[in-house]
Design a protein around this motif. Structure first.
Motif, mmCIF file in Angstrom:
data_model
loop_
_atom_site.group_PDB
_atom_site.id
_atom_site.type_symbol
_atom_site.label_atom_id
_atom_site.label_comp_id
_atom_site.label_asym_id
_atom_site.label_seq_id
_atom_site.Cartn_x
_atom_site.Cartn_y
_atom_site.Cartn_z
ATOM 1 N N GLN A 92 -2.024 -7.099 -2.063
ATOM 2 C CA GLN A 92 -1.984 -6.318 -0.965
ATOM 3 C C GLN A 92 -3.069 -5.365 -0.644
ATOM 4 O O GLN A 92 -3.336 -4.677 -1.632
ATOM 5 N N VAL A 93 -3.440 -5.280 0.502
ATOM 6 C CA VAL A 93 -4.749 -4.323 0.710
ATOM 7 C C VAL A 93 -4.111 -3.255 1.798
ATOM 8 O O VAL A 93 -3.489 -3.340 2.649
ATOM 9 N N ASP A 94 -4.809 -2.039 2.005
ATOM 10 C CA ASP A 94 -4.901 -1.250 2.949
ATOM 11 C C ASP A 94 -5.777 -1.477 4.007
ATOM 12 O O ASP A 94 -5.576 -1.628 5.120
ATOM 13 N N ILE A 95 -7.062 -1.850 3.438
ATOM 14 C CA ILE A 95 -8.370 -2.134 4.619
ATOM 15 C C ILE A 95 -9.051 -3.454 4.279
ATOM 16 O O ILE A 95 -9.292 -3.788 3.117
ATOM 17 N N MET A 96 -9.169 -4.201 5.259
ATOM 18 C CA MET A 96 -10.009 -5.317 5.096
ATOM 19 C C MET A 96 -11.105 -5.498 5.813
ATOM 20 O O MET A 96 -10.877 -5.141 7.093
ATOM 21 N N VAL A 97 -12.322 -5.484 5.568
ATOM 22 C CA VAL A 97 -13.448 -5.838 6.114
ATOM 23 C C VAL A 97 -13.996 -6.955 6.162
ATOM 24 O O VAL A 97 -13.971 -7.894 5.095
ATOM 25 N N GLY A 136 7.617 -7.868 -2.752
ATOM 26 C CA GLY A 136 6.549 -7.341 -3.123
ATOM 27 C C GLY A 136 5.166 -7.876 -2.302
ATOM 28 O O GLY A 136 4.233 -7.147 -2.320
ATOM 29 N N ARG A 137 5.570 -8.882 -1.465
ATOM 30 C CA ARG A 137 4.534 -9.448 -0.620
ATOM 31 C C ARG A 137 3.443 -10.238 -1.420
ATOM 32 O O ARG A 137 2.177 -10.272 -0.916
ATOM 33 N N SER A 138 3.455 -10.274 -2.526
ATOM 34 C CA SER A 138 2.626 -11.128 -3.186
ATOM 35 C C SER A 138 2.446 -12.745 -2.897
ATOM 36 O O SER A 138 3.373 -13.412 -2.454
ATOM 37 N N LEU A 139 1.346 -13.015 -2.953
ATOM 38 C CA LEU A 139 0.953 -14.399 -2.520
ATOM 39 C C LEU A 139 1.132 -15.503 -3.802
ATOM 40 O O LEU A 139 0.814 -14.935 -4.786
ATOM 41 N N PHE A 140 1.543 -16.431 -3.528
ATOM 42 C CA PHE A 140 1.719 -17.613 -4.824
ATOM 43 C C PHE A 140 1.000 -18.847 -4.123
ATOM 44 O O PHE A 140 0.536 -18.972 -2.973
ATOM 45 N N PRO A 141 0.599 -19.654 -5.151
ATOM 46 C CA PRO A 141 -0.118 -20.773 -4.827
ATOM 47 C C PRO A 141 0.581 -21.714 -3.762
ATOM 48 O O PRO A 141 1.616 -21.639 -3.814
ATOM 49 N N ARG A 142 -0.441 -22.083 -2.911
ATOM 50 C CA ARG A 142 -0.086 -22.960 -1.987
ATOM 51 C C ARG A 142 0.934 -24.233 -2.612
ATOM 52 O O ARG A 142 0.427 -24.733 -3.686
#
Lengths: 424, 544
Positions: free
Chosen positions: A20-25, B515-521
């Motif tokens: 998760q991030v706050d900012i993406m450029v 947590g909104r973590s990404l998991f492998p496709r």
């Protein structure tokens, strides 16, 4: 059968590592090795100077550059001087350079970036044009700050420009956008922008990414979608705009139909939104009001007038299908005039609106229709230049404002043509 | 039926006894003014609908399910004006309110019954079921087998037997008499006009008696219920009827009828199987009960719960299963009552936070509307030595201070003693302290509820069970239109690896919902996940 993926597995793996991030450029590129380094560094310094605590990521979505653009991005992100910056990021600064999938073009690159922003739950997103080398760390902050700080969803840049710079925008795109959508934006088709993650996610849901919009008109569509979607908007003053050198830029004959066709198509798409609105309102401007900057771009006025006269004569039968008899007659009169022509606002507004309505109603092949507008635009450009030369910069600024008002006043005319029976 | 009329599908229900929640007037008994002052807590938790246990005047020989006046509020709980104020405040906060409708019987102290027994010629006489002998409806099962020996009770006043399916002081109403039906509708209309959003209808299978039958689920009973539903829809659309019918799902299904009887019904058999699956570390009991759960009309919804004001009922399990449950969850014989276990959720799970979380995770992710029981959001304990099921109805623990913040009365005056032991006592377990601890069960529950409500997949979507080789893992896909959520639960006390066949979802990116973590496709290969003890994942699937 699952739909084709927007994100490559390689990019997804990198996004998983970022989290998760706050900012993406995001920086969409295609053979921008000459200019992208300055842009990436601006973002990088902005992270250090303004977003020391935030979780940040810079993503370069590349269309398959053969000039080493991704390498430049990687190198530019590794700013050795970081340790001596007065402020530096407390967190790991992530940078990703990945090719995008799909049809080459800015739309696909943007879609990739928006999908990444959505997955990373970015609160604020800035999209930076790799050719606009004038972007500064403060400029990046100006695009992102309102989103993070004030809950703005869409931040459009306002550049300090000469009133004759970017005439396609000032003569057609800006005033028509203003009249239709009711918002006064300096740059309705800016390549730099800031937006919220919510806006990015909502754009992903729209069915534009497979269309021609995605290739040619995505910048304009974003502004239109922001207004039509009721998103909170602001403008950020970014100072003068400088474009770096580029191998080849599209000529007017190629660019004009792309830009104007996109705007006309946006009107069609958002008809339900704009048809019932009147008047316009300014978008809040954050920062100093843009001043006039740079010299007036040179034009070959005589050749513009010649192109106009030839166009009106040669395209007569075609123009008859598009324009009202009054407008057509006025144009013929203009083309017969000796010397410098005078193309009044009222006539130009009528011309544009009649073309927009004809585009909507499909009176002829749209490419032919848009090409037919080019010589008329050149005539208008020549006339406006001539008048600007006489009255000076301040009066020219005022003339552009008056043009915007004329477009607004003529909106009922556009609506009348739009809803005319016997059309589509 | 409009989409908003289906609010009960998306809602989180919360069951509470007024007497146990908060006492505003300091008499030691909770009341409506006290409850009104605690709505912040419910709103903050994410509750959408409050189900209020019986609040009518009653001799309280069955905790208020023995009603002596259907049109009033028990004086201990306040006045009708207090109830109105509670209702208005709840509505102003967007909270709906369900009250109890005890249709099957009244108290023997109800004026109707008093008149009926005192005067056999009274029109009220026929409002109840009388017999000169106690051999009619022979063989009909006795529900409260611990206390009752017959479904008939002798009335020495009128010298006749009267029919009762529950306690002998709760005579059954005679729904063959149309006047009784009309009166029940009048009662409903009274409360609906006040603004209640629906009723939890008590003991619905027993309304009509017929010789030679079990006197349960008879077609004539359905006719009565359909009559009440029809009236409700005609006059108060958008209000809800929730059925209490402790039966197998295929037997409950007729109570939904064609969507014209009950909006909701409790799915009783799921609950013990959740506990059983957890103890067995095997998903089989849950898969089996879902296999025998029939489809219900689109406008209808199951109500799911982990615990409620009654015992953890083991009626809907086999003898072997019941023995296992008693052995695992009620080793102390005092904990057993009727055919069930009188423990709250936390003590049942030995206070194990991981198991409490997993069970709540199942509650929120399986198809149905979750119904929380007051106090379980903070892991309150019980007192099985208080008799009947009073041990799970002790005062709500708000703070670590005087009477747990429940009442300003002297502690001796409380309607029941507080839980005071060092493990579950109010000094250790209370709302105030948990509100201040980021990782408390209360705050975790809020996050869980937010997760549940972040998508309608859980409340309205279908379910498809995956059947990985590892039987300790219960995995399913919830789907609504294009939206899909993958749920994977480790029922085991040890870490587990599982290979899921997700080929049908190839291309999707799983995003862990908390947590909104990404998991492998997901691709064509088996999808490998590892889960810690009692761990669970909710993955939103995105195609990007």
């Amino acid at each position: 059968m699952s739909p084709p993926s927007i994100l490559s597995d390689d990019l997804l793996r990198q996004l998983m590592a970022v989290g998760q991030v706050d900012i993406m450029v995001g920086v969409p590129t295609l053979n921008n090795a000459a200019t992208v380094g300055a842009v990436v560094q601006a973002a990088h310094f902005a992270f250090g100077n303004h977003f020391a605590r935030e979780r940040t990521v810079l993503i370069n979505s590349d269309g398959g550059s053969s000039d080493g653009t991704p390498d430049i991005v990687r190198e530019a992100s590794r700013v050795e001087s970081e340790t001596v910056l007065a402020a530096h990021s407390l967190r790991t600064r992530h940078r990703i350079s990945a090719p995008y999938h799909g049809v080459p073009g800015k739309g696909t690159a943007l879609r990739t970036l928006f999908a990444a922003a959505d997955l990373l739950q970015a609160r604020a997103v800035a999209i930076l044009d790799p050719e606009i080398t004038s972007i500064t760390p403060d400029g990046v902050f100006a695009l992102l700050g309102p989103v993070l700080r004030d809950g703005v969803d869409f931040v459009s840049p306002a550049y300090a420009r000469h009133p004759l710079d970017g005439p396609l925008v000032s003569q057609l795109v800006r005033p028509l956008f203003r009249a239709a959508y009711g918002r006064r934006l300096h740059e309705p088709m800016a390549a730099d922008l800031g937006c919220s993650g919510t806006f990015a996610a909502s754009c992903l849901e729209e069915a534009v990414w497979e269309s021609d919009f995605a290739r040619y008109g995505i910048d304009l569509w974003l502004s239109c979608a922001a207004v039509a979607g009721g998103f909170r908007m602001a403008e950020a003053a970014l100072g003068p705009r400088t474009l770096g050198p580029r191998v080849a830029r599209p000529g007017l004959q190629e660019l004009f139909p792309q830009v104007v066709g996109s705007l006309f198509s946006c009107l069609e798409m958002h008809e339900a939104f704009w048809a019932g609105r009147t008047g316009s309102e300014a978008v809040p401007l954050l920062g100093e009001a843009p001043a006039v900057a740079g010299p007036a771009p040179p034009v070959e006025r005589a050749s513009l007038i010649e192109a106009f006269r030839t166009g009106v004569t040669d395209l007569g039968p075609l123009l008859e299908q598009v324009l009202s008899p009054e407008t057509l007659e006025a144009l013929h009169a203009l083309s017969r005039a000796e010397g410098v022509i005078t193309y009044p606002d009222r006539l130009w507004v009528a011309t544009v609106m009649e073309f927009a309505a004809a585009h909507y109603r499909g009176v002829m092949h749209r490419q032919h229709l848009l090409q037919a507008l080019v010589p008329l635009y050149l005539g208008r450009l020549a006339a406006f230049h001539a008048r600007a030369e006489e009255v000076g910069v301040d009066a020219t600024e005022r003339a552009l404002e008056a043009l915007g008002e004329s477009f607004e006043e003529a909106k009922p005319h556009l609506l009348g043509l739009w809803n005319k029976e016997g059309g589509r | 039926m409009g989409s908003d009329d289906l609010w009960y599908k998306d809602a989180i229900f919360y069951e509470l006894p007024v007497k146990a929640y908060s006492d505003a007037n300091g008499d030691g008994i909770g009341d409506f003014s006290g409850l009104t002052g605690r709505l912040d807590h419910l709103q903050d938790l994410g509750v959408d609908c409050i189900w209020v246990l019986p609040m009518y005047p009653s001799p309280f020989r069955d905790d208020g399910y023995d009603i002596s006046d259907y049109y009033g509020i028990h004086p201990s709980y306040g006045s009708l004006d207090d109830f109105r104020a509670f209702l208005d405040t709840a509505h102003a906060r967007g909270l709906k309110v369900l009250t109890e409708l005890v249709v099957n019987h009244t108290s023997d102290a109800h004026p109707w019954f008093v008149e009926a027994r005192n005067n056999p010629d009274s029109p009220r006489r026929d409002w109840y079921v009388w017999s000169d002998t106690d051999d009619r409806y022979h063989g009909v099962r006795i529900i409260f087998s611990d206390t009752e020996r017959s479904n008939w009770a002798w009335d020495p006043v009128s010298k006749a037997h009267y029919w009762h399916r529950f306690f002998s002081h709760q005579p059954d109403l005679n729904y063959d008499n149309p006047t009784v039906r009309e009166e029940m509708w009048n009662i409903m209309r009274f409360w609906l006009e006040l603004g209640v959003d629906g009723f939890r209808v008590d003991a619905v299978p027993y309304l009509i008696e017929r010789e030679g039958t079990s006197c349960e689920n008879l077609p004539e009973t359905h006719e009565v219920l359909k009559f009440l539903r029809r009236r409700l829809d005609e006059h108060f659309p958008g209000r809800v009827l929730l059925a209490e019918a402790n039966m197998w799902p295929e037997d409950v299904q007729p109570y939904f009828a064609e969507g014209d009887e009950f909006h909701m019904a409790f799915h009783f058999p799921i609950m013990p199987r959740m506990f059983m699956a957890l103890r067995l570390e095997d998903r089989k009991p849950l898969e089996e009960i879902f296999e025998r759960t029939p489809a219900i009309p689109d406008s209808c919804q199951w109500a799911l719960f982990l615990r409620n004001h009654d015992e953890l009922t083991l009626e809907m399990v086999t003898n072997v299963e019941r023995d296992y449950m008693y052995e695992q969850y009620a080793r102390d014989p005092v904990a057993r009552i009727n055919l069930g276990i009188r423990h709250r959720l936390a003590p049942l799970l030995e206070g194990d936070r991981r198991r409490i979380e997993l069970m709540n995770g199942l509650l929120m992710s399986l198809p149905g509307t979750p119904v929380l029981y007051y106090g379980d959001e903070i892991g309150m304990g019980d007192n099985i030595y208080l008799g009947d099921r009073n041990g799970v109805r002790t005062p709500m623990q708000w703070t670590g201070g005087w009477n747990a913040g429940f009442s300003t009365a002297d502690p001796e005056r409380l309607y029941q003693p507080l839980i005071q032991n060092p493990v579950y006592g109010y000094q250790a377990v209370n709302v105030e302290s948990q509100r201040r601890q980021e990782n408390s069960l209360l705050n975790w529950m809020k996050r869980l509820i937010r997760g549940r409500k972040s998508t309608r997949v859980f409340s309205r979507g279908g379910i498809e069970f995956l059947r990985p080789a590892n039987h300790r893992v219960l995995a399913y896909v919830r789907a609504l239109d294009h939206e899909k959520v993958l749920v994977v639960n480790n029922l085991s006390s040890t870490a587990q690896a599982v290979e899921l066949d997700l080929r049908a979802l190839a291309g999707a990116i799983p995003i862990e919902m908390f947590g909104r973590s990404l998991f492998p496709r997901i691709n064509e290969s088996p999808y490998v996940l590892t889960l810690g003890p009692y761990d669970f994942f909710w993955f939103r699937l995105r195609w990007l």
